[in-house]
Each structure stands twice: as C-alpha cells, then as structure tokens.
Design a protein around this motif. Sequence first.
Motif, PDB file in Angstrom:
ATOM      1  N   TYR B  77      71.818 115.305  -0.627  1.00  0.00           N
ATOM      2  CA  TYR B  77      70.514 114.798  -0.220  1.00  0.00           C
ATOM      3  C   TYR B  77      70.495 114.797   1.303  1.00  0.00           C
ATOM      4  N   ALA B  78      69.419 115.334   1.889  1.00  0.00           N
ATOM      5  CA  ALA B  78      69.270 115.349   3.344  1.00  0.00           C
ATOM      6  C   ALA B  78      68.207 114.348   3.740  1.00  0.00           C
ATOM      7  N   THR B  79      68.530 113.445   4.664  1.00  0.00           N
ATOM      8  CA  THR B  79      67.525 112.488   5.130  1.00  0.00           C
ATOM      9  C   THR B  79      66.797 113.070   6.325  1.00  0.00           C
ATOM     10  N   THR B  80      65.477 112.926   6.323  1.00  0.00           N
ATOM     11  CA  THR B  80      64.702 113.452   7.435  1.00  0.00           C
ATOM     12  C   THR B  80      63.409 112.668   7.565  1.00  0.00           C
ATOM     13  N   ALA B  81      62.972 112.444   8.796  1.00  0.00           N
ATOM     14  CA  ALA B  81      61.739 111.692   9.037  1.00  0.00           C
ATOM     15  C   ALA B  81      60.521 112.597   8.904  1.00  0.00           C
ATOM     16  N   ARG B  82      60.688 113.861   9.242  1.00  0.00           N
ATOM     17  CA  ARG B  82      59.534 114.768   9.252  1.00  0.00           C
ATOM     18  C   ARG B  82      59.384 115.469   7.905  1.00  0.00           C
ATOM     19  N   VAL B  83      58.164 115.766   7.547  1.00  0.00           N
ATOM     20  CA  VAL B  83      57.922 116.599   6.382  1.00  0.00           C
ATOM     21  C   VAL B  83      58.226 118.041   6.779  1.00  0.00           C
ATOM     22  N   ARG B  84      58.970 118.722   5.933  1.00  0.00           N
ATOM     23  CA  ARG B  84      59.430 120.065   6.274  1.00  0.00           C
ATOM     24  C   ARG B  84      58.638 121.119   5.521  1.00  0.00           C
ATOM     25  N   GLU B  85      58.688 122.314   6.068  1.00  0.00           N
ATOM     26  CA  GLU B  85      58.071 123.437   5.365  1.00  0.00           C
ATOM     27  C   GLU B  85      58.982 123.970   4.256  1.00  0.00           C
ATOM     28  N   LEU B  86      60.254 123.551   4.268  1.00  0.00           N
ATOM     29  CA  LEU B  86      61.187 124.029   3.250  1.00  0.00           C
ATOM     30  C   LEU B  86      60.772 123.517   1.874  1.00  0.00           C
ATOM     31  N   SER B  87      60.879 124.374   0.871  1.00  0.00           N
ATOM     32  CA  SER B  87      60.458 123.956  -0.475  1.00  0.00           C
ATOM     33  C   SER B  87      61.595 123.252  -1.195  1.00  0.00           C
ATOM     34  N   LEU B  88      61.821 121.999  -0.803  1.00  0.00           N
ATOM     35  CA  LEU B  88      62.816 121.138  -1.451  1.00  0.00           C
ATOM     36  C   LEU B  88      62.085 119.925  -2.013  1.00  0.00           C
ATOM     37  N   PRO B  89      62.579 119.367  -3.113  1.00  0.00           N
ATOM     38  CA  PRO B  89      61.978 118.134  -3.610  1.00  0.00           C
ATOM     39  C   PRO B  89      62.106 117.032  -2.557  1.00  0.00           C
ATOM     40  N   VAL B  90      61.072 116.202  -2.414  1.00  0.00           N
ATOM     41  CA  VAL B  90      61.086 115.074  -1.489  1.00  0.00           C
ATOM     42  C   VAL B  90      61.087 113.794  -2.300  1.00  0.00           C
ATOM     43  N   MET B  91      62.001 112.881  -1.979  1.00  0.00           N
ATOM     44  CA  MET B  91      62.028 111.605  -2.686  1.00  0.00           C
ATOM     45  C   MET B  91      62.301 110.479  -1.713  1.00  0.00           C
ATOM     46  N   ASP B  92      62.003 109.251  -2.129  1.00  0.00           N
ATOM     47  CA  ASP B  92      62.384 108.122  -1.289  1.00  0.00           C
ATOM     48  C   ASP B  92      63.787 107.672  -1.673  1.00  0.00           C
ATOM     49  N   ALA B  93      64.344 106.731  -0.915  1.00  0.00           N
ATOM     50  CA  ALA B  93      65.745 106.343  -1.123  1.00  0.00           C
ATOM     51  C   ALA B  93      65.958 105.709  -2.498  1.00  0.00           C
ATOM     52  N   ARG B  94      64.922 105.050  -3.004  1.00  0.00           N
ATOM     53  CA  ARG B  94      65.046 104.417  -4.315  1.00  0.00           C
ATOM     54  C   ARG B  94      65.120 105.475  -5.413  1.00  0.00           C
ATOM     55  N   GLN B  95      64.253 106.472  -5.314  1.00  0.00           N
ATOM     56  CA  GLN B  95      64.282 107.562  -6.293  1.00  0.00           C
ATOM     57  C   GLN B  95      65.600 108.331  -6.207  1.00  0.00           C
ATOM     58  N   ALA B  96      66.108 108.515  -4.991  1.00  0.00           N
ATOM     59  CA  ALA B  96      67.386 109.219  -4.831  1.00  0.00           C
ATOM     60  C   ALA B  96      68.510 108.444  -5.513  1.00  0.00           C
ATOM     61  N   ALA B  97      68.487 107.108  -5.374  1.00  0.00           N
ATOM     62  CA  ALA B  97      69.530 106.287  -6.004  1.00  0.00           C
ATOM     63  C   ALA B  97      69.453 106.398  -7.532  1.00  0.00           C
ATOM     64  N   LEU B  98      68.228 106.416  -8.078  1.00  0.00           N
ATOM     65  CA  LEU B  98      68.077 106.564  -9.526  1.00  0.00           C
ATOM     66  C   LEU B  98      68.497 107.961  -9.970  1.00  0.00           C
ATOM     67  N   ASP B  99      68.153 108.948  -9.133  1.00  0.00           N
ATOM     68  CA  ASP B  99      68.545 110.328  -9.398  1.00  0.00           C
ATOM     69  C   ASP B  99      70.076 110.433  -9.477  1.00  0.00           C
ATOM     70  N   LEU B 100      70.761 109.799  -8.528  1.00  0.00           N
ATOM     71  CA  LEU B 100      72.226 109.779  -8.514  1.00  0.00           C
ATOM     72  C   LEU B 100      72.782 109.162  -9.796  1.00  0.00           C
ATOM     73  N   MET B 101      72.132 108.090 -10.249  1.00  0.00           N
ATOM     74  CA  MET B 101      72.611 107.371 -11.434  1.00  0.00           C
ATOM     75  C   MET B 101      72.525 108.230 -12.688  1.00  0.00           C
ATOM     76  N   GLN B 102      71.633 109.215 -12.677  1.00  0.00           N
ATOM     77  CA  GLN B 102      71.437 110.046 -13.871  1.00  0.00           C
ATOM     78  C   GLN B 102      72.327 111.282 -13.878  1.00  0.00           C
ATOM     79  N   ARG B 103      73.111 111.475 -12.819  1.00  0.00           N
ATOM     80  CA  ARG B 103      73.983 112.652 -12.759  1.00  0.00           C
ATOM     81  C   ARG B 103      75.286 112.387 -13.518  1.00  0.00           C
ATOM     82  N   PRO B 104      75.992 113.460 -13.905  1.00  0.00           N
ATOM     83  CA  PRO B 104      77.288 113.259 -14.568  1.00  0.00           C
ATOM     84  C   PRO B 104      78.248 112.489 -13.661  1.00  0.00           C
ATOM     85  N   GLU B 105      79.050 111.644 -14.275  1.00  0.00           N
ATOM     86  CA  GLU B 105      79.907 110.748 -13.501  1.00  0.00           C
ATOM     87  C   GLU B 105      80.896 111.500 -12.613  1.00  0.00           C
TER      88      GLU B 105
END
Lengths: 243, 243
Positions: B77-105
């Motif tokens: 996960y890359a943290t950035t303040a600016r919205v980028r032109e790169l086509s990557l999913p954008v999430m907030d820190a809470r969604q990232a933490a939930l995303d992490l929780m759903q990955r294989p251990e």
Amino acid sequence: MNPPVIVLVAPQLGENIGAAARVMANFGLSELRITAPRDGWPNEKAIAMAAGALDGPVAISVFPDAAAALGDIERVYATTARVRELSLPVMDARQAALDLMQRPEEERAAIMFGPEASGLNNADVARANAVITLPVKASFSSLNLAQAVAVTSYEWAMAQGGGVSAPVQNIQTLARRGDVEAMADHLEAELDEAHYFWPEAKAASMKLNMRAMLSRLAWTEQDVRSMRGWIKALTRRAGSNEE
Amino acid sequence: MNPPVIVLVAPQLGENIGAAARVMANFGLSELRITAPRDGWPNEKAIAMAAGALDGPVAISVFPDAAAALGDIERVYATTARVRELSLPVMDARQAALDLMQRPEEERAAIMFGPEASGLNNADVARANAVITLPVKASFSSLNLAQAVAVTSYEWAMAQGGGVSAPVQNIQTLARRGDVEAMADHLEAELDEAHYFWPEAKAASMKLNMRAMLSRLAWTEQDVRSMRGWIKALTRRAGSNEE
C-alpha cells in the motif's frame, strides 16, 4: 458541525504544542487551548513545528488551568492511557467522534490531554463527561502527546465523512470477459506460432493454465488494449528478425 | 495476524524515523524498513525520539531503495496526499486495515511512505497494489511523516479489535462546565461544614469521587439550578434545627 476544542493541560514541550496544532489543521480542527505551558508562551519551537498552522488555521489561547480552559465547554472528553478507578464512561476515539456527531450542533465540546510525562491527573480526569482510551500495547503504552492528538483529530475527520466511500474508486471499469477471451485467443495463437506450447503432451494443460491466469487478473479495458499492443509489437519484432 | 511492515522511502529527518518507530510500537507493529536515509543510519535523533522502541519492540533495517525494501513483500500500500493519474485502487486507512485483515495470514504486507518534502514519487507509487489516502484538508494537507504512520498503525490496531466494545448513551442540553464546577464547590463546602468528609484519611478520595460523579452526570442547566436549590434548602433546615 463545529470541531471539538483541543485542550493540552500543562504541556511540557513546545514541539508537541506545534505538532498538535499542525495535525489539528490537517484534519480540520481549529481551536487549541493550552494551560500553564512549562516553557511559556509564545514558544519558538512550537511555532516552527506548527508549519504555519498557528498563522491562521488554528487559534491558540492560554489558560491558568483545566477548569478555566473548560469554563464555556458543554461536553468534555479526557484522554488517558490508564484505566481509572473513577466512574466515568470509557470509549475509544472512534466512539467519541460518533458521540460528538450525535450532539446538538450548538454544543461545544473539548478533548483534553495531559502533560507528556504523567498524563492527566485524577482531578482533571474527574472534570470530564467521558474518558477516551486508545488501543496501545500494554508493554509500550506511552503515546507521544501530538500522536494522541493526531488519532483523535483523524477520527473526527473520518466521522465527518472524510473517508473514501468506495475502496476501488480509481480503477476504470473492468474489461468484459469477451475481450479477455479475445486477448487470450490472440496470445495463444501467437505463442502457438512461436512453438511455445511444447512438448505436445503438455500443450493442453499449459494452455489451460494460461487461460486461468488471464482470467484471474482484474484486467481493465485499457489493460487489455495495452496487452494486445505488447503482443503485436513483440511478434512484429520477431517477424522482422526472421528476415 | 502479522502486522504490516512500515517502509519509509528516503526519510530526511531522524526525528521522524524515531517517532514512527515509537508509534509503531504503541500500536503493535514491529518491523520498520528505511531506504537511503538522508542523514545516514544509525541516527542519534531517531534513537532519542524512538523512546526505546528501537531497543526491541521494533526491528529496523536499511535498504538502498523502495524496490529492494519491497523485494520479499506480497502486498503493498502506498500512502499519498495527492490523487494520482495512476490506475490503482484508492482507499482510506480504515479500508486498508480491513483489506489487510482479509488477506491470507502467511502473506506479507507493507505500507510505504514517501520523503517529508515531496511524498512518494510516481515510480514508487506504481510499485503498490493500492493507494492509501487520509482525510486531510486540501488547504492544509501536509501531514507530518510520523503522524501518517500513527494513523495507519492505529487503524491496524483497531482492525485487530483494539477498540472499546461498549457504546455510550446521549443526553440533551448540558449545563456549562463552569456552572457544574460552581455547584460542586457549593456542595463540597456545605458537606465540609456538615463534617460529612469523615474519617479524615478518606476525605480526599471522597471529594474526588464526588467530583467524578458530578462530572459524569449529564446535568442540564435546570438540573444544576434544582440541585443548588436542594443544597440551600437542606442547609437552611440544618441551620434551623440547630436553634
């Protein structure tokens, strides 16, 4: 919704006052009150660490003690690392932010933080309606003052709807499966041409695994166009090399 | 669940490296990687700011660049303040933490942060599976590096179930704290007069608990007026009884 006032009771380091002001401004909080700052006020280190937050975004004022700083406030949250014997409700910063959101708009709220070395004393915690606690490790629980302000300010910004509404925003729509199939057909045909699927006995399972891999990846329409361009470019070069 | 690795790309200030390590330890993260630190490594200011976090709770290692630091990581996960032109999913820190929780251990994940002055460059953002953005004000968006680490680490601790489970109730139109203090002063003075705080050895804690109880109750302005009327009436009666 008015943001909560942040009250730093007897802060020791100017750096922490400034860092608190900066992160308040980051998350849209605008009123900082300090009581009896050890190194006096104004403080050069605070102003340097605030990175401009004290030049407009955040108003700061100085009070003799917590009682004075809270005089015109209707609702007070005290942050503390330790579980207290005082009979006050305990919530985390997220619950506190939601609690704030449910209060009447005209009500003024404050979140109070204690001095770096000791935290809030019992007399000041006893001035609060509720206690905020953060999920720190028992074995390493001493959170920097400005970091505690950061987390509570962040939760207020999140409660205001500052989060991202859909986790997969920036991705263009996924390619249709027909386009993914056509890409797979294209790649398979060119790899066949290049005698890639060898030995003969393994060709069928190699093709099946290639299909599964291409199906699993979340290709957008642009991704499919790019991939087909790469295949064309690589086969053109291979063709020209043969001459 | 293994906590994510924190990667600081080309950090400039040792203070920020140390503050990041400290807040990681607060929230239970244990592996910090830095690339090309401007002021070298080891760094005295980092070690001072870490407040012991680098003496065990957090392991730190140094890499030449982001590609090397991420070599053995499966999800970034890359943290950035600016919205980028790169086509990557954008999430907030809470969604990232939930995303992490759903990955294989067994999967290893990293959260990457850029240098203080500029943030991550596009080449490093393009190494990530997703972008994390925080709800900062557009007009004051420059978050301190260690504060950004604090918020993302905090969200990881919250996703681990670090929050408080019990919800809190709401009450309307509260009295100002100054009026509640005055009421507490009034009651304490009258109870003192009545020799209520006895035995002497317990008086201080009796007073403190009285203050905590008065702080916890959601007094309306009318409640405060009523209470003060009761105190007056009771002390008048006590006075008349003495005659």
